[in-house]
Every structure is written in C-alpha cells, then in structure tokens.
Motif scaffolding. Structure first.
Motif, PDB file in Angstrom:
ATOM      1  N   ASN A   1      -3.231   4.903  -2.063  1.00 44.45           N
ATOM      2  CA  ASN A   1      -4.257   5.597  -1.318  1.00 44.45           C
ATOM      3  C   ASN A   1      -3.984   7.091  -1.647  1.00 44.45           C
TER       4      ASN A   1
ATOM      5  N   THR B   1      -2.491  -1.311  -3.359  1.00 48.41           N
ATOM      6  CA  THR B   1      -3.272  -0.214  -3.201  1.00 48.41           C
ATOM      7  C   THR B   1      -2.590   1.097  -3.400  1.00 48.41           C
TER       8      THR B   1
ATOM      9  N   HIS C   1      -9.734  -1.888   3.543  1.00 49.79           N
ATOM     10  CA  HIS C   1      -8.862  -2.831   3.174  1.00 49.79           C
ATOM     11  C   HIS C   1      -8.388  -3.832   4.249  1.00 49.79           C
TER      12      HIS C   1
ATOM     13  N   GLN D   1      -8.422   6.557  -5.318  1.00 49.70           N
ATOM     14  CA  GLN D   1      -7.855   5.409  -4.925  1.00 49.70           C
ATOM     15  C   GLN D   1      -7.958   4.321  -5.887  1.00 49.70           C
TER      16      GLN D   1
ATOM     17  N   THR E   1       0.875  -1.118   0.117  1.00 55.21           N
ATOM     18  CA  THR E   1       0.071  -0.045   0.015  1.00 55.21           C
ATOM     19  C   THR E   1       0.833   1.363  -0.137  1.00 55.21           C
TER      20      THR E   1
ATOM     21  N   ASP F   1      -6.597   0.364  -7.304  1.00 59.24           N
ATOM     22  CA  ASP F   1      -6.097  -1.095  -6.993  1.00 59.24           C
ATOM     23  C   ASP F   1      -5.401  -1.416  -8.017  1.00 59.24           C
TER      24      ASP F   1
END
Ligand code: CU
Length: 631
Positions: free
Chosen positions: A310, A308, A326, A290, A240, A292
């Motif tokens: 963010n 991910t 998540h 956001q 992330t 993915d």
C-alpha cells in the motif's frame, strides 16, 4: 576445480580455432557446445559462491539443465551427426561432397537460431520471450535434423549416378562445400530472433514492467525502505506493507516454510524461487501505486499466499492507488476464503472433544433450549448461530441399548424450530413438529439399537437450520463395548458463511458453495489446540457427519485403525470379531451425511498426528486437527 580444468582443456582448442578458423557447421556446432559447457559451469560456480546455502544452489542448478542439455549435449549430437553422417554414408567423393553440401545449407542461420534462442531462454527474460526463444532454438535444431535426413537421400542419389571411390576428402573440397553456405543467412536469423523478442514483449508488456511501472509516475523521495518478509504456513508475514509514495522499496524475503516459495509482484519483479531456509530480495524500485504480489508456485496463491504493497500519499487521481478494499471480504457475504492460519480471537477455547462414559441411569432427562448466539466459527469470522443449549454441536447424549430419553425442547429463539432424534423410532408427526418462540415440547424415545445417531432441527429449510448450528449426537454404546484409554467425539459440519455476525448465506447453501468444513463447530480448532494422547494408549474417535451436504472420510495421518465400527456394525475388530483376520487394518472411516461410527488406534511413537477428512478439499477448508502424542 572442474571449471578450471575445463577452461584449461579448452585452451588448445581455442588456440587452434584462432589459427584455423572452423568453417564447417559440424565444427562450429561442437565449438559452441563447448562454450555452453564452460559458461554453465562458470555460472554455477558463481551461484555456489554467492548462494545462500546448498538447498538454494541445488534449486538454481535446475535452471542450468536446459542450457546444458540443449547448448552442450544437443549441439554436440547435431554437430557430430553432420560431420560423421556423410562419411558413414560413403558412396565415393561425389556422394560425400553432395551430402556434406546439404548439411551445410544455411549453417549460419541455424547456429544463430539455436544459440541465440538458448541464450534468450537462459536469461531472466519474461516468460513469453523465453517461450518464443526456445521455440526458435528448437526450430534451428529441427532444421539441422531435417537436413541430416535429406543428406541421406542426396547421398543415395549421388552414389547411384557416380562411380564409387575412396571417401577421403581433401581439405580444399571441404572448404569448397562449406563456402556455399550463404553468409547472409546468419544475419537473417539474428533479425528473426530480435523481431520475435520484440513481438513477445509487445504482447505482454507488463512482464517487463512496461505499462506497470512501480513508481506510478510519482517523483522519487530518495528514501530507501527495507522490509523483511517471511513466507511461512502458506502465508506472507506481513502480508501487507505500507510505504510513502516515492520511497524506494527493497523486500527481503525469507522462506521459513518447508516447501519452496517465491514472491512475484504485478510489476514483474520477482525473488525467483526461494528454497526452505533461504533468503532472497526484490528491489521493487520507487513505489508510487498500490501493488499486488503472490507466490507463483502452483496453487499457493489460491491458498492465500498473496501480498499487498500500500502507498500513502499517492496522487488521488491515480485510480490504482485507492479504493482497493482488500479487507473483510467475509463481511460482504459475497465469498472469500477463511484464513485458517490466522490466530483465533483472544480467549479462544477449543470445543471439548473428550467424551464421558454413559451414565448408569436407564432414563435420561435433558432439556434442550434453542438460543441464538454470535459465535466465532473460524479465526476472525463470527456468525449468528442457532444452537441447542448455546453450543455447536449441541450436547452429546449417551446411553445403552434399551435406555429411555425424555427430552424437553424449549424455543428461546426468534423463529420456529424443532428436533429430530435419529436414535429413536417413532411417528414424527407430534414430537418432531416445529414450535414457535416461547413454546416447548416433550420428546420421549427409547434407544432400541446401538450406534452414534444424529439429531437436528427439522424445520424447513432444513439445510439452513442444520448449517446454522442445529445438530448434535446421541451415542448408544454397542453391548460389550470395551473400555479404552481415551474417547474423543468429532462432529463434522459445514459453514456457508453469511455476512460477519449474521446467519448462514442461503444463496451459498443453494449453490452448495461451502466456505468451511469443520470438526465440532470451529475451523481447524484442534490445530490451534491439539487433542492429547500418550504413546501406546488406545484412542477411540467417534465421528458423526451431520453435513448438511458433504460426506466425510475420516483419517489419521500416520495412524492405522485396528478397530472400526460404523452404522451399527463392527467392520474390524471388536468383541465379536473372533475368526476375522487379525492382521487386517483400516485407513479411513467413510461416512455419508448423517452417518457415524468410531475407529480405534494406538500411536507407536510420540509426535503430531494430523486427523482430517480425506476429502482433501474439505480438510483444506478446516476439517483438520492435530493429535499430539507424548511419551
Ligand atoms: Cu431450527
């Protein structure tokens, strides 16, 4: 060098084609084939110069095979057939002319379809466009092939009606034949290609970023953020990243795994395939929502290769920018996978798998106290387990045939529990009864038969009491059991995870929806803290499958068992194995639920020998460990 020689050898052909431009389909098809060959070699040369390492270049070379096969080999073949076919068929000038006229039909359209289609396929276009384009290229090739077959029949018919003669054609006749091809057909085919491309994009707009732009309508800040990401152990590290809304993001992805990976974002941006050791980058662009990402290699996303991005400070009315939780799937109790590659909690200690020899006493007195404990069962996952003596599996009891076991069961839990020893034969009514919290009972049995026996709580629902930790092993050594250098005990069981810190999920148990399969109570624990052995030592693995629902197929990767004992029987080797073929070996100890046995093996050289249940899905759920063998 090859590229230079190729260009050099093509030069005279090019010169000639400028002075006498090729008219027949055959000549133009072969000419285009030459262009594809030169183009592919040049592209590959560029890859070789700019690529990061030979492994990456090799990988990229695979992407050139399509253009080479179709553009070069395919077109040479079709062109040659169109040129030679009518001549081989013969039958006099009339027949040859007739056959040639057939293979020249709509030659422009076919050339545009084949070459345009291949070009779109070779470019890094969205997959739907590439698939459609390749279909059109195939259509062009099939069309030509059909005409070649048709020309055979036309030639036959012409031969039947015309007198035979020399088959040589004067150039004027060839020109006359080819000029019959309608010039507009090439343009029509080009339009068809464009329409199909447009339709493909319309059908899957996200693939070209349309409708899924990374910026989410946010104004650019002008900042460029570069973040390095590693692909390792089937994970992205970090998995992330967070950027400020409006920043331009560049991801530099290095693959430190031993297998190929890529990173694809939901905007359609991708690194392309990254060979082991290679690095690739994605210009994500201005990030305003956001996003993915995942590895698109088959199965890798499912195994946890997700990513991910963010965004901080994205507009709050953007539904894509917030509300995505998540984290903590486990806590919801609704499913989710255990992250076996994460680190265990600080202070993690693997369950001691080494097994002490049976004590000399013939009467064994033990107190087993039922307690409720919050324990870590996989990295980051805790459950309230019901235990015997605060451990999962419960204490291992070991003795010899004829020994007596006097067990006191104490219930310090909050609901009724019991115990059932498979190692003793008796009427279950009294000793196996359920006792309430605060009560105790005595359970005495004599071990009349050897084997590794399961014990467990038999209070209903038994699936829940067993899945929640209430099991253990009783080992009654077979007579004349030889001493070995090391003995380990592995008890295989399953977790149907409830919410974080809670007990097992009964709904999942009913649905047999298992989250983790483990040896000695903790997923993959001997991957984190390997078992030890030395080269040439004889290692005995006792294995008991307590389920409650899944069988085991115990296997040591790189090892072969020369001795197998299961369910009270020497299957291979052992002190009474005289007469059996000593060359026989075994690869797996197969156990149904509640069965047990042991295997013996010697490791020929130092290394890391994984041990698993060869029910592979369960190995991937955590029934996996490492035997570390040193000199
Ligand atoms: Cu119980």
């Amino acid at each position: 060098l090859y590229a230079v020689a190729l260009v050099r050898s093509s030069w005279p052909l090019l010169q000639q084609s400028r002075t006498r431009s090729p008219h027949s389909f055959a000549a133009r098809s072969v000419g285009m084939a030459q262009v594809w060959l030169v183009g592919s070699v040049l592209v590959w040369a560029v890859m070789a110069v700019t690529g990061s390492g030979w492994a990456q270049v090799e990988l990229q070379f695979a992407s050139l095979l399509g253009p080479l096969a179709g553009g070069f080999a395919g077109q040479v073949l079709l062109g040659s057939l169109c040129h030679l076919g009518p001549m081989i068929l013969g039958g006099g000038p009339t027949a040859v002319r007739a056959a040639r006229a057939v293979v020249e039909k709509a030659s422009g359209a076919r050339l545009v379809l084949v070459n345009g289609g291949l070009l779109l396929f070779a470019l890094p276009a969205p997959s739907l466009v590439r698939v459609s384009a390749s279909m059109l290229a195939l259509l062009g090739a099939a069309w030509t092939f059909g005409l070649i077959i048709a020309s055979v029949f036309v030639s036959r018919r012409a031969r039947a009606t015309a007198p035979t003669g020399p088959t040589t054609l004067r150039p004027a006749e060839v020109l006359a034949a080819s000029s019959k091809a309608p010039k507009g057909s090439g343009i029509a085919a080009g339009v068809a290609l464009l329409v199909v491309t447009a339709l493909s994009v319309a059908a899957d707009p996200a693939s070209v970023g349309v409708g899924a732009a990374a910026d989410g309508g946010v104004a650019a800040t002008g900042n460029v953020v570069e973040i390095e990401v590693e692909a390792r152990d089937m994970r992205f590290d970090p998995s992330t990243v967070t950027v400020d809304a409006g920043d331009e993001l560049v991801l530099i992805v290095t693959n430190v795994d031993s297998t190929v990976h890529d990173l694809v974002l939901d905007s359609g941006a991708t690194t392309g395939r990254i060979a082991p050791g290679a690095t690739s980058r994605i210009d994500v662009g201005v990030v305003g929502r956001q996003m993915d990402g995942w590895c698109s290699i088959a199965g890798h996303r499912q195994m946890g290769m997700t990513f991910t991005i963010n965004v901080e400070g994205a507009p709050s009315d953007d539904p894509a920018s917030g509300g995505h939780d998540h984290g903590d799937h486990m806590a919801s109790g609704s499913g989710g996978t255990v992250d076996l590659h994460a680190d265990p909690a600080p202070g993690f200690e693997a369950f001691d798998a080494s097994l002490a020899p049976a004590p000399d006493a013939t009467v064994h007195r033990h107190t087993l106290t039922v307690t409720e404990q919050v324990m870590e069962v996989a990295p980051g996952v805790t459950q309230t387990l019901w235990t015997y003596n605060g451990q999962v599996p419960g204490p291992t009891l070991r003795g010899k045939v004829g020994d007596t076991f006097e067990i006191t069961l104490v219930n310090d839990g909050t609901l009724g529990h019991s115990i059932d020893f498979h190692a003793g034969a008796l009427a279950p009514d009294e000793p196996m009864r359920t006792i309430e919290p605060g009560e105790s009972l005595t359970y005495t049995f004599t071990a009349t038969r050897s084997g590794i026996w399961m014990y467990h709580c038999s209070t209903m629902p038994m699936t829940l009491h067993i899945a929640n930790g209430m099991f253990g092993a009783v080992i009654i050594d077979p007579p004349d059991l030889p001493e070995v250098d090391r003995e380990y005990l592995l008890v295989q069981s399953e977790y149907y995870l409830g919410a974080q810190g809670e007990i097992a999920d009964s709904e999942k148990l009913l649905a047999e929806q298992v989250d983790a399969v483990v040896f000695n109570g903790y997923a993959n624990q001997y991957g984190h803290d390997p078992l030890e052995a030395r080269v040439g030592e004889r290692v005995r693995f006792w294995v008991l499958d307590v389920g409650p629902n899944r069988p085991s197929s115990f296997h040591v990767v790189g090892g072969q068992f020369d001795t197998v004992y299961a369910e009270g029987t020497w299957q291979l080797g052992g002190p009474h194995a005289a007469g059996l073929d000593p060359s026989g070996g075994s690869q797996v100890l197969g156990l149904h639920v509640a069965q047990g046995g042991f295997v013996e093996l010697e490791m020929p050289e130092a290394g890391h020998y994984p041990f698993v249940t060869h029910v592979m899905i369960d190995a991937e759920r955590g029934a996996h460990g490492i035997l570390h063998v040193t000199e």
